[in-house]
Scaffold this motif. Structure first.
Motif, PDB file in Angstrom:
ATOM      1  N   LEU A   1      -8.524  13.798   8.796  1.00  0.00           N
ATOM      2  CA  LEU A   1      -8.017  12.874   8.347  1.00  0.00           C
ATOM      3  C   LEU A   1      -7.598  12.526   6.805  1.00  0.00           C
ATOM      4  CD1 LEU A   1      -7.409   9.454   8.924  1.00  0.00           C
ATOM      5  CD2 LEU A   1      -9.932   8.955   8.748  1.00  0.00           C
ATOM      6  N   LEU A   2      -8.766  12.834   6.342  1.00  0.00           N
ATOM      7  CA  LEU A   2      -8.388  13.136   4.168  1.00  0.00           C
ATOM      8  C   LEU A   2      -7.320  13.959   3.863  1.00  0.00           C
ATOM      9  CD1 LEU A   2     -12.541  13.178   3.063  1.00  0.00           C
ATOM     10  CD2 LEU A   2     -10.525  10.854   3.564  1.00  0.00           C
ATOM     11  N   SER A   3      -6.920  14.956   4.420  1.00  0.00           N
ATOM     12  CA  SER A   3      -5.814  15.909   4.342  1.00  0.00           C
ATOM     13  C   SER A   3      -4.215  15.607   5.415  1.00  0.00           C
ATOM     14  CB  SER A   3      -6.173  17.640   4.969  1.00  0.00           C
ATOM     15  OG  SER A   3      -5.130  18.622   4.774  1.00  0.00           O
ATOM     16  N   ALA A   4      -4.515  14.918   6.179  1.00  0.00           N
ATOM     17  CA  ALA A   4      -3.071  13.726   6.764  1.00  0.00           C
ATOM     18  C   ALA A   4      -2.896  12.408   5.879  1.00  0.00           C
ATOM     19  CB  ALA A   4      -3.613  13.246   7.774  1.00  0.00           C
ATOM     20  N   ILE A   5      -3.962  11.881   5.007  1.00  0.00           N
ATOM     21  CA  ILE A   5      -3.345  10.904   4.218  1.00  0.00           C
ATOM     22  C   ILE A   5      -2.872  11.415   3.199  1.00  0.00           C
ATOM     23  CG2 ILE A   5      -4.494   9.049   2.743  1.00  0.00           C
ATOM     24  CD1 ILE A   5      -6.814   8.448   5.043  1.00  0.00           C
ATOM     25  N   ARG A   6      -3.515  12.618   2.704  1.00  0.00           N
ATOM     26  CA  ARG A   6      -2.621  12.986   1.156  1.00  0.00           C
ATOM     27  C   ARG A   6      -2.024  13.497   1.039  1.00  0.00           C
ATOM     28  NH1 ARG A   6      -8.058  15.223   0.919  1.00  0.00           N
ATOM     29  NH2 ARG A   6     -10.283  14.566  -0.543  1.00  0.00           N
ATOM     30  N   SER A   7      -1.704  14.272   2.476  1.00  0.00           N
ATOM     31  CA  SER A   7      -0.366  14.663   3.254  1.00  0.00           C
ATOM     32  C   SER A   7       0.643  13.959   3.410  1.00  0.00           C
ATOM     33  CB  SER A   7      -0.488  15.637   4.643  1.00  0.00           C
ATOM     34  OG  SER A   7       1.060  15.898   4.561  1.00  0.00           O
ATOM     35  N   VAL A   8       0.734  12.828   3.789  1.00  0.00           N
ATOM     36  CA  VAL A   8       1.649  11.269   3.979  1.00  0.00           C
ATOM     37  C   VAL A   8       2.170  10.793   2.643  1.00  0.00           C
ATOM     38  CG1 VAL A   8       1.526  11.318   6.201  1.00  0.00           C
ATOM     39  CG2 VAL A   8       0.124  10.036   4.865  1.00  0.00           C
ATOM     40  N   ALA A   9       1.072  10.523   1.502  1.00  0.00           N
ATOM     41  CA  ALA A   9       0.904   9.572   0.519  1.00  0.00           C
ATOM     42  C   ALA A   9       2.051  10.511  -0.014  1.00  0.00           C
ATOM     43  CB  ALA A   9      -0.466   9.676   0.024  1.00  0.00           C
ATOM     44  N   ALA A  10       1.686  11.927  -0.260  1.00  0.00           N
ATOM     45  CA  ALA A  10       2.820  12.957  -1.023  1.00  0.00           C
ATOM     46  C   ALA A  10       4.388  12.996  -0.632  1.00  0.00           C
ATOM     47  CB  ALA A  10       1.715  14.448  -0.881  1.00  0.00           C
ATOM     48  N   GLY A  11       4.236  12.119   0.131  1.00  0.00           N
ATOM     49  CA  GLY A  11       5.888  12.248   0.550  1.00  0.00           C
ATOM     50  C   GLY A  11       6.169  13.051   2.008  1.00  0.00           C
ATOM     51  N   ASN A  12       4.618  14.010   2.723  1.00  0.00           N
ATOM     52  CA  ASN A  12       4.986  15.151   3.491  1.00  0.00           C
ATOM     53  C   ASN A  12       4.785  14.286   4.899  1.00  0.00           C
ATOM     54  OD1 ASN A  12       5.859  17.289   1.839  1.00  0.00           O
ATOM     55  ND2 ASN A  12       3.447  17.016   1.119  1.00  0.00           N
TER      56      ASN A  12
ATOM     57  N   ALA B   1       4.504   4.993   3.729  1.00  0.00           N
ATOM     58  CA  ALA B   1       3.938   6.148   4.815  1.00  0.00           C
ATOM     59  C   ALA B   1       3.204   5.513   5.666  1.00  0.00           C
ATOM     60  CB  ALA B   1       3.668   7.214   4.092  1.00  0.00           C
ATOM     61  N   VAL B   2       3.713   5.070   7.033  1.00  0.00           N
ATOM     62  CA  VAL B   2       2.287   4.990   8.155  1.00  0.00           C
ATOM     63  C   VAL B   2       1.609   5.918   9.107  1.00  0.00           C
ATOM     64  CG1 VAL B   2       2.405   3.913  10.669  1.00  0.00           C
ATOM     65  CG2 VAL B   2       4.369   3.324   8.379  1.00  0.00           C
ATOM     66  N   LEU B   3       0.093   6.142   9.193  1.00  0.00           N
ATOM     67  CA  LEU B   3       0.131   7.393   9.277  1.00  0.00           C
ATOM     68  C   LEU B   3      -0.699   7.020  10.944  1.00  0.00           C
ATOM     69  CD1 LEU B   3      -1.367  10.530   9.939  1.00  0.00           C
ATOM     70  CD2 LEU B   3      -2.807   9.540   7.527  1.00  0.00           C
ATOM     71  N   VAL B   4      -0.533   7.309  12.277  1.00  0.00           N
ATOM     72  CA  VAL B   4      -0.589   6.754  13.707  1.00  0.00           C
ATOM     73  C   VAL B   4      -2.836   7.228  13.438  1.00  0.00           C
ATOM     74  CG1 VAL B   4      -0.635   6.633  15.832  1.00  0.00           C
ATOM     75  CG2 VAL B   4       1.468   6.463  14.088  1.00  0.00           C
ATOM     76  N   LEU B   5      -3.216   6.800  13.495  1.00  0.00           N
ATOM     77  CA  LEU B   5      -4.674   7.058  13.929  1.00  0.00           C
ATOM     78  C   LEU B   5      -4.939   6.759  14.956  1.00  0.00           C
ATOM     79  CD1 LEU B   5      -7.273   8.394  12.605  1.00  0.00           C
ATOM     80  CD2 LEU B   5      -7.948   6.636  11.679  1.00  0.00           C
TER      81      LEU B   5
ATOM     82  N   GLY C   1       9.194   5.725  12.864  1.00  0.00           N
ATOM     83  CA  GLY C   1       8.735   6.076  11.510  1.00  0.00           C
ATOM     84  C   GLY C   1       8.025   6.464  10.997  1.00  0.00           C
ATOM     85  N   ALA C   2       6.441   6.897  12.131  1.00  0.00           N
ATOM     86  CA  ALA C   2       5.693   7.442  11.439  1.00  0.00           C
ATOM     87  C   ALA C   2       5.701   8.164  10.715  1.00  0.00           C
ATOM     88  CB  ALA C   2       4.481   7.665  12.493  1.00  0.00           C
ATOM     89  N   SER C   3       5.152   8.838   9.511  1.00  0.00           N
ATOM     90  CA  SER C   3       4.906  10.013   9.186  1.00  0.00           C
ATOM     91  C   SER C   3       3.490  11.127   9.471  1.00  0.00           C
ATOM     92  CB  SER C   3       5.013   9.527   7.554  1.00  0.00           C
ATOM     93  OG  SER C   3       5.451   8.775   6.602  1.00  0.00           O
ATOM     94  N   GLY C   4       3.816  10.148  10.307  1.00  0.00           N
ATOM     95  CA  GLY C   4       2.115  11.283  10.449  1.00  0.00           C
ATOM     96  C   GLY C   4       0.809  10.855  12.006  1.00  0.00           C
TER      97      GLY C   4
ATOM     98  N   PRO D   1       0.867  -1.106  -0.349  1.00  0.00           N
ATOM     99  CA  PRO D   1       0.068   0.215  -0.229  1.00  0.00           C
ATOM    100  C   PRO D   1       0.768   1.017  -0.094  1.00  0.00           C
ATOM    101  CG  PRO D   1       0.265  -0.512   2.068  1.00  0.00           C
ATOM    102  CD  PRO D   1       1.188  -1.984   1.273  1.00  0.00           C
ATOM    103  N   ASP D   2       0.353   2.597  -0.526  1.00  0.00           N
ATOM    104  CA  ASP D   2       1.018   3.442  -0.282  1.00  0.00           C
ATOM    105  C   ASP D   2       0.928   3.788   0.835  1.00  0.00           C
ATOM    106  OD1 ASP D   2       1.567   3.533  -2.867  1.00  0.00           O
ATOM    107  OD2 ASP D   2      -0.448   4.062  -3.249  1.00  0.00           O
ATOM    108  N   VAL D   3      -0.056   4.160   1.890  1.00  0.00           N
ATOM    109  CA  VAL D   3      -0.627   4.557   3.012  1.00  0.00           C
ATOM    110  C   VAL D   3      -0.576   3.831   4.269  1.00  0.00           C
ATOM    111  CG1 VAL D   3      -1.235   6.497   4.378  1.00  0.00           C
ATOM    112  CG2 VAL D   3      -0.720   6.980   2.221  1.00  0.00           C
TER     113      VAL D   3
END
Length: 218
Positions: free
Chosen positions: A112-123, A78-82, A98-101, A48-50
């Motif tokens: 949440l959607l904004s965070a997913i887009r952000s980490v998926a873009a490498g931010n 990219a790992v986004l902690v929720l 190592g979490a990106s968000g 997966p991407d995220v």
């Protein structure tokens, strides 16, 4: 299209997230897992991407360990902690793993959607309260003596007690009896406080306790 993988030990939460994310045409949930070990195994196959990662999963590998393993094996994911944990201790450990968000489960779905887009873009993405805490810690460290004072402030009152008694030469069993807790609990407190303070040995601990004025004997 962002390929997503959801990790949470509650089936209702996973179902809700899939329903929410499925409404966005740019999101594609390709898999889910109830614990970290299952997540690592399936992510290696699905790529997966995220990964949306819960932290507390008592019936299997927790989110911290899973995040570390995912980043070791698949650095590009990219790992986004929720999580429900609005606590700086969890935040800092997640970043170190190592979490990106880091986003709270109580956050609006737009965040949440904004965070997913952000980490998926490498931010990187941190919930506003987390950003405020990190900035506060950074500013404290810029003050004379700020870093050491801040590190000591991260200890719980019980960890400070264990630090003091250990530095005075008491064994874990003796400390456990004085604090009316198990020896295992004392060992856990000691490990946590040494990690927080960056201490490696007992002499380091004693030296630190002396600097903080914790060696006064009654």
């Amino acid at each position: 299209m962002v390929r997503l993988f959801i990790v949470d030990d509650h089936a209702v939460v996973r179902s809700g997230l899939k329903s929410l994310l499925g409404e966005d045409p740019q999101m594609d949930v390709i898999g889910e897992a109830a614990d970290g070990a299952e997540a690592v195994r399936d992510c290696e196959r699905l790529q997966p991407d995220v990964v949306l990662m819960d932290l507390s999963m008592p019936n299997g590998m927790d989110g911290m360990t899973a995040t570390e393993q995912l980043k070791q094996r698949m650095p590009n994911i990219a790992v986004l902690v929720l999580t429900m944990h609005d606590d700086e201790q969890y935040l800092f450990r997640a970043i170190q793993a190592g979490a990106s968000g880091y986003v709270l489960k109580s956050a609006p779905h737009e965040e949440l959607l904004s965070a997913i887009r952000s980490v998926a873009a490498g931010n990187a993405y941190l919930t506003p309260t987390a950003t405020k805490r990190l900035m506060g810690q950074y500013l404290d460290k810029m003050k004379p003596g700020g870093e050491e004072a801040d590190l000591f402030a991260t200890l719980s009152e019980r960890e400070k007690e264990v630090l003091s008694w250990t530095a005075k030469g008491y064994a874990n069993k003796e400390i456990a009896e004085m604090l009316v807790v198990s020896v295992k609990t004392v060992e856990s407190h000691k490990a946590n406080l040494m990690e927080k303070l960056g201490l490696k040995t007992r002499p380091d601990l004693i030296k630190y306790a002396m600097k903080k004025g914790l060696l006064q004997f009654e």
